[in-house]
Design an enzyme around this catalytic site. Structure first.
Site, mmCIF file in Angstrom:
data_model
loop_
_atom_site.group_PDB
_atom_site.id
_atom_site.type_symbol
_atom_site.label_atom_id
_atom_site.label_comp_id
_atom_site.label_asym_id
_atom_site.label_seq_id
_atom_site.Cartn_x
_atom_site.Cartn_y
_atom_site.Cartn_z
ATOM 1 N N GLY A 1 14.218 -1.820 1.307
ATOM 2 C CA GLY A 1 13.503 -0.634 1.354
ATOM 3 C C GLY A 1 13.965 0.033 2.607
ATOM 4 O O GLY A 1 14.012 1.280 2.556
ATOM 5 N N THR A 2 14.122 -0.515 3.721
ATOM 6 C CA THR A 2 14.111 -0.006 5.021
ATOM 7 C C THR A 2 15.601 0.937 4.776
ATOM 8 O O THR A 2 15.493 2.140 5.345
ATOM 9 C CB THR A 2 14.208 -1.054 6.167
ATOM 10 O OG1 THR A 2 12.922 -1.360 6.212
ATOM 11 C CG2 THR A 2 14.635 -0.360 7.412
ATOM 12 N N ASN B 1 0.959 0.577 1.474
ATOM 13 C CA ASN B 1 1.194 -1.136 1.801
ATOM 14 C C ASN B 1 -0.146 -1.450 2.358
ATOM 15 O O ASN B 1 -0.202 -2.792 2.221
ATOM 16 C CB ASN B 1 2.396 -1.252 2.574
ATOM 17 C CG ASN B 1 2.770 -0.379 3.849
ATOM 18 O OD1 ASN B 1 3.072 0.920 3.464
ATOM 19 N ND2 ASN B 1 2.534 -0.673 5.050
ATOM 20 N N SER C 1 12.372 -2.116 -3.504
ATOM 21 C CA SER C 1 12.761 -3.234 -2.713
ATOM 22 C C SER C 1 12.545 -4.540 -3.322
ATOM 23 O O SER C 1 11.339 -4.645 -3.928
ATOM 24 C CB SER C 1 11.939 -3.517 -1.328
ATOM 25 O OG SER C 1 12.329 -4.555 -0.782
ATOM 26 N N ALA C 2 13.241 -5.324 -3.448
ATOM 27 C CA ALA C 2 13.109 -6.638 -4.606
ATOM 28 C C ALA C 2 12.193 -7.679 -4.034
ATOM 29 O O ALA C 2 11.584 -8.175 -4.833
ATOM 30 C CB ALA C 2 14.660 -7.239 -4.763
ATOM 31 N N HIS C 3 12.160 -7.712 -2.616
ATOM 32 C CA HIS C 3 11.210 -8.941 -2.337
ATOM 33 C C HIS C 3 9.677 -8.633 -2.374
ATOM 34 O O HIS C 3 8.921 -9.670 -2.135
ATOM 35 C CB HIS C 3 11.873 -9.543 -0.835
ATOM 36 C CG HIS C 3 11.248 -8.674 0.186
ATOM 37 N ND1 HIS C 3 10.277 -8.949 0.922
ATOM 38 C CD2 HIS C 3 12.001 -7.446 0.704
ATOM 39 C CE1 HIS C 3 10.169 -8.056 2.118
ATOM 40 N NE2 HIS C 3 11.110 -7.162 1.917
ATOM 41 N N THR D 1 31.086 -5.124 0.222
ATOM 42 C CA THR D 1 31.014 -5.854 -0.808
ATOM 43 C C THR D 1 29.540 -6.126 -1.428
ATOM 44 O O THR D 1 28.863 -6.472 -0.666
ATOM 45 C CB THR D 1 31.894 -7.208 -0.815
ATOM 46 O OG1 THR D 1 32.883 -6.773 -0.228
ATOM 47 C CG2 THR D 1 32.042 -8.024 -2.137
ATOM 48 N N CYS E 1 2.270 -4.843 12.113
ATOM 49 C CA CYS E 1 1.934 -5.889 12.983
ATOM 50 C C CYS E 1 2.783 -6.923 12.775
ATOM 51 O O CYS E 1 3.264 -7.568 12.018
ATOM 52 C CB CYS E 1 0.436 -6.389 12.700
ATOM 53 S SG CYS E 1 0.250 -8.206 12.014
HETATM 54 C C1 PLP Z 1 6.012 0.571 1.546
HETATM 55 C C2 PLP Z 1 7.065 0.023 2.186
HETATM 56 N N1 PLP Z 1 8.184 0.672 2.293
HETATM 57 C C3 PLP Z 1 9.276 0.156 2.680
HETATM 58 C C4 PLP Z 1 9.372 -1.359 3.248
HETATM 59 C C5 PLP Z 1 10.577 -1.901 3.736
HETATM 60 O O1 PLP Z 1 11.015 -2.868 2.892
HETATM 61 P P1 PLP Z 1 12.065 -3.809 3.251
HETATM 62 O O2 PLP Z 1 11.353 -4.934 3.861
HETATM 63 O O3 PLP Z 1 12.910 -4.143 1.779
HETATM 64 O O4 PLP Z 1 13.058 -3.246 4.158
HETATM 65 C C6 PLP Z 1 8.087 -2.185 3.156
HETATM 66 C C7 PLP Z 1 8.006 -3.569 3.574
HETATM 67 O O5 PLP Z 1 6.959 -3.915 3.765
HETATM 68 C C8 PLP Z 1 6.954 -1.462 2.580
HETATM 69 O O6 PLP Z 1 5.873 -2.015 2.437
#
Ligand code: PLP
Length: 369
Positions: A68-69, A138, A186-188, A224, A312
């Site tokens: 996601g980042t 989140n 984001s998959a995790h 890759t 945090c």
């Molecule tokens: C709302 C939100 N966006 C983005 C992220 C970042 O995703 P990643 O951990 O896959 O980089 C998070 C992770 O906690 C999130 O909660």
């Protein structure tokens, strides 16, 4: 141990684990022209199609990223232009790239949130190129009025990005219905492993790379591709597609039970975002007078894994900017804890978790007061 920190990371679903083991044998490079490479290419293409279908997109609108980042950074850096608007309650992976650009002269407007944690996106300043408002928060789980925000953005001539990391797998997402131009996954957070995410970029738009390299992922994300992670992500999407409503109804029932047990047993606590539409598994509670970091450590010692929110870490316990944007004082924001439930959470765990919270809060208050 009771794990109530699914917004930080989810366990890998059995279906996903099985799929990863199956595709581990497909070791070729998807860019190679030979048979082994083409097997990997097919797997990658199938995975992309499944992730795309999960959000109502075309496969060529999906760029796989490391998470996601990275997807959020690509979105902001590609489309912010010289003026952009972002909600005050975004994840740091959206806010920080905007801060970075602001330091370089980009005008960045912040859209406020109300005391219920809902962003007001009605007032988009003229001349803005990009508006970014997340789909679900989140820290509080509050679902944002993204459809309205998209309309406001488009009326102002801006593109609209939404970070759907905490919404995916919890509420149905269709990029066309939302009207989103760019969307992050984001998959995790969806019972797949860490290390993969996706950026949806609507056809006709062109994202720019953060790195230079090969032509993978339309050269927006060179390097890759991980076929194993892509297949895992795709399986997580398929699994969520099948069981989302059933899972979420049960998780919501357990979340409501947790909240009523805690509020019945503990005095001076308040649920943040209560009354606003929320995703099912998130509960953010302020325990007045306590220090959230000490509470989290004590809960951990008592066998309960929770968190203070995304900003945090054990070394750095800042009050959540989401809660302060909702009007909480620094002290109350610091006294807040996020409980996030998931597929594996049981009723018995919820009962024990509430007892643990009540005992821990009462013993901490006994000591400090
Ligand atoms: C709302 C939100 N966006 C983005 C992220 C970042 O995703 P990643 O951990 O896959 O980089 C998070 C992770 O906690 C999130 O909660």
């Amino acid at each position: 141990m009771i794990y109530l920190d699914h917004n930080a990371a989810t366990p890998i679903a059995p279906e996903v684990r099985e799929e990863m083991l199956r595709v581990l044998e497909i070791y070729g490079n998807p860019s190679s022209l030979h048979e082994e490479g083409q097997k990997a290419r097919s797997l990658l293409d199938e995975s992309r199609a499944k992730v795309a279908a999960f959000i109502g997109a075309f496969p060529d609108e999906i760029i796989f990223t490391s998470g996601g980042t990275e997807a959020n950074n690509i979105a902001v850096h590609s489309f912010a232009g010289s003026s952009a608007a972002v909600s005050a309650i975004e994840h740091s992976s959206v806010l920080k790239p905007f801060e970075y650009l602001a330091a370089k002269g980009v005008r960045v407007h912040h859209l406020p949130a109300d005391s219920g944690g809902i962003v007001s996106a009605g007032n988009i300043p003229a001349g803005v190129s990009l508006v970014s408002v997340m789909l679900a928060n989140n820290d509080t789980g509050v679902i944002q009025p993204v459809r309205k925000a998209t309309e406001a953005a488009h009326a102002a001539g801006a593109l609209f990005h939404t970070d759907a990391v905490q919404a995916a797998g919890k509420i149905r997402i269709n990029v066309r219905e939302l009207g989103a131009d760019i969307l992050t996954l984001s998959a995790h957070k969806m019972y797949a492993p860490k290390g993969i995410g996706a950026l949806f970029v609507r056809r006709g738009l062109k994202a720019s790379p953060l790195m230079q390299g090969g032509s993978q992922e339309k050269a927006v994300r060179p390097g890759t591709e991980s076929t194993v992670l892509a297949a895992a992500f795709a399986k997580a999407c398929e699994t969520a597609e099948k069981r989302m409503e059933k899972d979420e109804a049960e998780i919501a029932r357990l979340r409501d039970m947790l909240e009523s047990l805690i509020t019945a047993k503990v005095t001076d606590c308040r649920i943040n975002g209560l009354g606003s539409p929320r995703v099912s598994g998130t509960s953010n509670i302020t325990f007045s007078g306590l220090k959230g970091d000490s509470l989290i450590i004590n809960l951990d010692l008592a066998g309960l894994c929770v968190s203070g929110g995304s900003a945090c870490s054990s070394a750095d316990f800042r009050p959540s900017h989401v809660l302060t944007a909702m009007g909480l004082s620094d002290g109350d924001a610091r006294a807040s804890v996020r409980f996030s439930l998931g597929r594996g959470t049981t009723e018995e765990e919820i009962v024990r978790a509430a007892e643990t919270v009540a005992d821990t809060v009462s013993s901490m208050r006994g000591k400090t007061w």
